[in-house]
Design a protein around this motif. Structure first.
Motif, PDB file in Angstrom:
ATOM      1  N   ARG A  44     -69.914  -2.264  49.743  1.00 48.69           N
ATOM      2  CA  ARG A  44     -68.472  -2.435  49.580  1.00 48.69           C
ATOM      3  C   ARG A  44     -68.111  -2.689  48.117  1.00 48.69           C
ATOM      4  O   ARG A  44     -67.132  -2.132  47.598  1.00 48.69           O
ATOM      5  CB  ARG A  44     -67.978  -3.586  50.451  1.00 48.69           C
ATOM      6  CG  ARG A  44     -68.066  -3.315  51.951  1.00 48.69           C
ATOM      7  CD  ARG A  44     -67.700  -4.569  52.719  1.00 48.69           C
ATOM      8  NE  ARG A  44     -66.302  -4.900  52.503  1.00 48.69           N
ATOM      9  CZ  ARG A  44     -65.330  -4.644  53.383  1.00 48.69           C
ATOM     10  NH1 ARG A  44     -65.619  -4.062  54.532  1.00 48.69           N
ATOM     11  NH2 ARG A  44     -64.095  -4.971  53.117  1.00 48.69           N
ATOM     12  N   LYS A  45     -68.893  -3.506  47.455  1.00 48.07           N
ATOM     13  CA  LYS A  45     -68.604  -3.810  46.043  1.00 48.07           C
ATOM     14  C   LYS A  45     -68.705  -2.546  45.201  1.00 48.07           C
ATOM     15  O   LYS A  45     -67.859  -2.295  44.328  1.00 48.07           O
ATOM     16  CB  LYS A  45     -69.570  -4.873  45.521  1.00 48.07           C
ATOM     17  CG  LYS A  45     -69.288  -5.276  44.078  1.00 48.07           C
ATOM     18  CD  LYS A  45     -70.233  -6.381  43.606  1.00 48.07           C
ATOM     19  CE  LYS A  45     -69.925  -6.763  42.155  1.00 48.07           C
ATOM     20  NZ  LYS A  45     -70.852  -7.823  41.667  1.00 48.07           N
ATOM     21  N   PHE A  46     -69.719  -1.744  45.450  1.00 49.21           N
ATOM     22  CA  PHE A  46     -69.882  -0.485  44.730  1.00 49.21           C
ATOM     23  C   PHE A  46     -68.683   0.426  44.962  1.00 49.21           C
ATOM     24  O   PHE A  46     -68.110   0.989  44.013  1.00 49.21           O
ATOM     25  CB  PHE A  46     -71.170   0.190  45.193  1.00 49.21           C
ATOM     26  CG  PHE A  46     -71.375   1.583  44.674  1.00 49.21           C
ATOM     27  CD1 PHE A  46     -71.852   1.794  43.394  1.00 49.21           C
ATOM     28  CD2 PHE A  46     -71.096   2.682  45.478  1.00 49.21           C
ATOM     29  CE1 PHE A  46     -72.054   3.091  42.913  1.00 49.21           C
ATOM     30  CE2 PHE A  46     -71.286   3.972  45.008  1.00 49.21           C
ATOM     31  CZ  PHE A  46     -71.764   4.180  43.730  1.00 49.21           C
ATOM     32  N   ALA A  47     -68.288   0.584  46.219  1.00 47.62           N
ATOM     33  CA  ALA A  47     -67.185   1.493  46.552  1.00 47.62           C
ATOM     34  C   ALA A  47     -65.872   1.078  45.900  1.00 47.62           C
ATOM     35  O   ALA A  47     -65.021   1.932  45.602  1.00 47.62           O
ATOM     36  CB  ALA A  47     -67.017   1.568  48.071  1.00 47.62           C
ATOM     37  N   GLU A  48     -65.715  -0.208  45.661  1.00 49.70           N
ATOM     38  CA  GLU A  48     -64.461  -0.722  45.106  1.00 49.70           C
ATOM     39  C   GLU A  48     -64.496  -0.891  43.588  1.00 49.70           C
ATOM     40  O   GLU A  48     -63.522  -1.374  42.999  1.00 49.70           O
ATOM     41  CB  GLU A  48     -64.118  -2.055  45.762  1.00 49.70           C
ATOM     42  CG  GLU A  48     -63.828  -1.937  47.249  1.00 49.70           C
ATOM     43  CD  GLU A  48     -63.683  -3.284  47.947  1.00 49.70           C
ATOM     44  OE1 GLU A  48     -63.168  -3.288  49.084  1.00 49.70           O
ATOM     45  OE2 GLU A  48     -64.080  -4.321  47.361  1.00 49.70           O
ATOM     46  N   SER A  49     -65.609  -0.482  42.951  1.00 47.15           N
ATOM     47  CA  SER A  49     -65.797  -0.798  41.533  1.00 47.15           C
ATOM     48  C   SER A  49     -65.698   0.397  40.597  1.00 47.15           C
ATOM     49  O   SER A  49     -65.792   0.225  39.385  1.00 47.15           O
ATOM     50  CB  SER A  49     -67.171  -1.464  41.332  1.00 47.15           C
ATOM     51  OG  SER A  49     -67.239  -2.688  42.029  1.00 47.15           O
ATOM     52  N   MET A  50     -65.514   1.598  41.127  1.00 44.47           N
ATOM     53  CA  MET A  50     -65.516   2.766  40.259  1.00 44.47           C
ATOM     54  C   MET A  50     -64.114   3.172  39.830  1.00 44.47           C
ATOM     55  O   MET A  50     -63.113   2.736  40.402  1.00 44.47           O
ATOM     56  CB  MET A  50     -66.227   3.920  40.954  1.00 44.47           C
ATOM     57  CG  MET A  50     -67.736   3.713  41.011  1.00 44.47           C
ATOM     58  SD  MET A  50     -68.616   5.099  41.750  1.00 44.47           S
ATOM     59  CE  MET A  50     -68.181   4.898  43.463  1.00 44.47           C
ATOM     60  N   THR A  51     -64.051   4.031  38.827  1.00 43.61           N
ATOM     61  CA  THR A  51     -62.773   4.498  38.285  1.00 43.61           C
ATOM     62  C   THR A  51     -62.574   5.983  38.534  1.00 43.61           C
ATOM     63  O   THR A  51     -61.587   6.395  39.146  1.00 43.61           O
ATOM     64  CB  THR A  51     -62.703   4.221  36.769  1.00 43.61           C
ATOM     65  OG1 THR A  51     -62.869   2.829  36.542  1.00 43.61           O
ATOM     66  CG2 THR A  51     -61.356   4.674  36.204  1.00 43.61           C
ATOM     67  N   LEU A  52     -63.520   6.819  38.075  1.00 42.51           N
ATOM     68  CA  LEU A  52     -63.401   8.253  38.310  1.00 42.51           C
ATOM     69  C   LEU A  52     -63.589   8.582  39.786  1.00 42.51           C
ATOM     70  O   LEU A  52     -62.883   9.426  40.343  1.00 42.51           O
ATOM     71  CB  LEU A  52     -64.424   9.015  37.463  1.00 42.51           C
ATOM     72  CG  LEU A  52     -64.150   9.069  35.962  1.00 42.51           C
ATOM     73  CD1 LEU A  52     -65.248   9.839  35.242  1.00 42.51           C
ATOM     74  CD2 LEU A  52     -62.795   9.720  35.681  1.00 42.51           C
ATOM     75  N   PHE A  53     -64.565   7.950  40.422  1.00 40.93           N
ATOM     76  CA  PHE A  53     -64.713   8.069  41.876  1.00 40.93           C
ATOM     77  C   PHE A  53     -63.662   7.166  42.521  1.00 40.93           C
ATOM     78  O   PHE A  53     -63.801   5.953  42.540  1.00 40.93           O
ATOM     79  CB  PHE A  53     -66.115   7.649  42.322  1.00 40.93           C
ATOM     80  CG  PHE A  53     -67.175   8.674  42.101  1.00 40.93           C
ATOM     81  CD1 PHE A  53     -67.519   9.576  43.107  1.00 40.93           C
ATOM     82  CD2 PHE A  53     -67.842   8.757  40.886  1.00 40.93           C
ATOM     83  CE1 PHE A  53     -68.506  10.520  42.912  1.00 40.93           C
ATOM     84  CE2 PHE A  53     -68.842   9.704  40.678  1.00 40.93           C
ATOM     85  CZ  PHE A  53     -69.177  10.596  41.687  1.00 40.93           C
ATOM     86  N   GLN A  54     -62.603   7.783  43.015  1.00 42.96           N
ATOM     87  CA  GLN A  54     -61.502   7.018  43.578  1.00 42.96           C
ATOM     88  C   GLN A  54     -61.748   6.720  45.057  1.00 42.96           C
ATOM     89  O   GLN A  54     -62.262   7.567  45.792  1.00 42.96           O
ATOM     90  CB  GLN A  54     -60.191   7.790  43.412  1.00 42.96           C
ATOM     91  CG  GLN A  54     -59.860   8.070  41.948  1.00 42.96           C
ATOM     92  CD  GLN A  54     -58.678   9.000  41.800  1.00 42.96           C
ATOM     93  OE1 GLN A  54     -57.536   8.549  41.684  1.00 42.96           O
ATOM     94  NE2 GLN A  54     -58.941  10.304  41.816  1.00 42.96           N
ATOM     95  N   LEU A  55     -61.391   5.510  45.472  1.00 41.08           N
ATOM     96  CA  LEU A  55     -61.607   5.066  46.852  1.00 41.08           C
ATOM     97  C   LEU A  55     -60.557   5.707  47.754  1.00 41.08           C
ATOM     98  O   LEU A  55     -59.380   5.328  47.725  1.00 41.08           O
ATOM     99  CB  LEU A  55     -61.532   3.541  46.922  1.00 41.08           C
ATOM    100  CG  LEU A  55     -61.801   2.913  48.292  1.00 41.08           C
ATOM    101  CD1 LEU A  55     -63.229   3.177  48.759  1.00 41.08           C
ATOM    102  CD2 LEU A  55     -61.529   1.402  48.250  1.00 41.08           C
ATOM    103  N   ALA A  56     -60.976   6.664  48.555  1.00 43.30           N
ATOM    104  CA  ALA A  56     -60.030   7.400  49.405  1.00 43.30           C
ATOM    105  C   ALA A  56     -60.791   8.153  50.476  1.00 43.30           C
ATOM    106  O   ALA A  56     -61.964   8.500  50.307  1.00 43.30           O
ATOM    107  CB  ALA A  56     -59.201   8.383  48.574  1.00 43.30           C
ATOM    108  N   GLU A  57     -60.116   8.432  51.569  1.00 37.68           N
ATOM    109  CA  GLU A  57     -60.678   9.298  52.596  1.00 37.68           C
ATOM    110  C   GLU A  57     -60.537  10.753  52.152  1.00 37.68           C
ATOM    111  O   GLU A  57     -59.908  11.049  51.150  1.00 37.68           O
ATOM    112  CB  GLU A  57     -59.981   9.052  53.939  1.00 37.68           C
ATOM    113  CG  GLU A  57     -60.203   7.630  54.447  1.00 37.68           C
ATOM    114  CD  GLU A  57     -59.825   7.442  55.905  1.00 37.68           C
ATOM    115  OE1 GLU A  57     -59.494   8.447  56.569  1.00 37.68           O
ATOM    116  OE2 GLU A  57     -59.878   6.298  56.382  1.00 37.68           O
ATOM    117  N   SER A  58     -61.131  11.642  52.913  1.00 39.25           N
ATOM    118  CA  SER A  58     -61.172  13.070  52.641  1.00 39.25           C
ATOM    119  C   SER A  58     -62.281  13.402  51.649  1.00 39.25           C
ATOM    120  O   SER A  58     -63.051  12.536  51.208  1.00 39.25           O
ATOM    121  CB  SER A  58     -59.825  13.620  52.162  1.00 39.25           C
ATOM    122  OG  SER A  58     -59.788  15.037  52.334  1.00 39.25           O
TER     123      SER A  58
END
Length: 384
Positions: A316-330
């Protein structure tokens, strides 16, 4: 198209004759709900009302069939609308479906919670275990074998030809969800499948700006049933959505080249990281489906899933910590996305055999510069 062309040419030209009135290279968007008739019952070009048919949607459906090497293409408002139409065209109450134990959560939800109450039963099975697939088929009751390869999100590779053979011996309709690979990398009909399903929202549209779904069917009778439901129930793609999907398809092949090369580089980079316990990507030689993927695909795709040794908290921390990889479905757009399946795309299958481990994160690798993407990942990963 008068003669057989290569895939890249088909993607640009199939169904795309220039406008005969103005000479416009790109056919127009027929943004209309209805069509003036010559006289009562005498239609202009066969078009009456846009739910039944629209020239822009016809262009897309022609293109979809050509891309997959199929006879009939049908375009829908979403991937699930396409799936629902197909299931209703085949199934009746009391019928049974066999599907993989790692399919898209929305597919399982549709079959289990929408079609289930109407008497359609299903069994999930490990598709790489051909013996288990055969044993899951109920003679006289199973009507559909539903295959997703690569699967969502654990990137399992299923042998389309072997499964098609098993399904056909039992008299089943063999359906392959080709969304993750796209027709740029894989042609299920050529391996024996009866129907190909797409969420065209993903790689075919390619720019995260349109919803859509598709069926490509070779059997005339099944195609006619699906087309009747498309008209009678109305889950059709709108003209602008169809046009946007066509526009996306024109660059599908060149985009997939970059998706594949970026994903391969990232998978190899992550595979060496001590914070990650597993990298699910068929392009890695250690992936159990690597050799099979090399046989039935022309590239390994842009989707990667990773499991964190530190469990759900680290994921969860990894998924919420990036900038270019945006947290989103699809997935499947030009931009990179990160998804936490356990609570996002696959939340509906928690507590079932399809539950995704809570330490897994899914990456949709875009076409940005690879150095920037790896830097973004490294900044979010736990320190070595």
């Amino acid at each position: 198209m008068a003669r057989k062309h290569k895939f890249d040419t088909v993607a640009i030209h199939a169904g795309q004759a220039f406008d005969p009135t103005t000479g416009a290279v790109i056919p127009p968007i027929y943004q209309t709900s209805t069509f003036v008739q010559e006289s009562i019952g005498e239609l202009r070009g066969g078009y009456e009302y846009s739910r039944g048919g629209n020239p822009t949607r016809t262009a897309l459906e022609t293109l979809l069939a050509a891309l997959e090497g199929g006879k009939h293409g049908l375009s829908f408002a979403s991937g699930l609308a396409a799936e629902d139409t197909l299931l209703r065209a085949i199934l009746s109450p009391g019928d049974h479906i066999v599907l993989g134990n790692d399919v898209y959560g929305g597919t399982h939800r549709l079959i289990e919670r929408v079609h289930g109450p109407w008497g359609v039963r299903n069994t999930t099975v490990e598709m790489s275990d051909l013996r288990a697939v055969e044993q899951a088929i109920i003679p006289g009751e199973t009507k559909v074998l539903w295959v997703e390869t690569p699967s969502n999100p654990l990137m399992k590779i299923s042998d389309i030809a072997e499964l098609a053979d098993i399904g056909h011996r039992a008299g089943l309709v063999v359906v392959v969800d080709n969304t993750f690979a796209s027709p740029a990398l894989q042609h299920p009909l050529a391996h024996g499948a009866d129907v190909v399903v797409h969420s065209t929202t993903k790689y075919l549209g390619g720019h995260s700006d349109v919803l859509g779904g598709a069926l490509i069917i070779n059997d005339d009778e099944l195609a006619e049933k699906a087309r009747f439901l498309q008209f009678a129930a109305g889950p059709v793609s709108a003209p602008l959505d169809a046009w946007l999907t066509i526009r996306g398809i024109k660059t599908l092949s060149v985009r997939m080249d970059r998706h594949c090369s970026n994903a391969q580089a990232i998978a190899e980079h992550l595979d060496r990281h001590p914070a990650i316990s597993a990298v699910y990507y068929p392009g890695l030689p250690g992936h159990p489906g690597h050799e099979l993927a090399k046989q039935q695909m022309s590239g390994f795709g842009g989707m990667i899933s990773i499991a964190f040794a530190g469990g759900a908290k680290a994921a969860r921390k990894f998924a919420e910590s990036m900038t270019l990889f945006q947290l989103a479905e699809s997935l499947g757009g030009v931009e990179s996305l990160v998804n936490y399946p356990s609570e996002m795309t696959h939340a509906s299958v928690r507590g079932t055999a399809l539950e995704v481990p809570d330490n897994v994160v899914r990456l949709s690798v875009g076409i940005e510069d690879i150095a920037d993407l790896i830097d973004d990942l490294d900044r979010a990963l736990p320190r070595k």
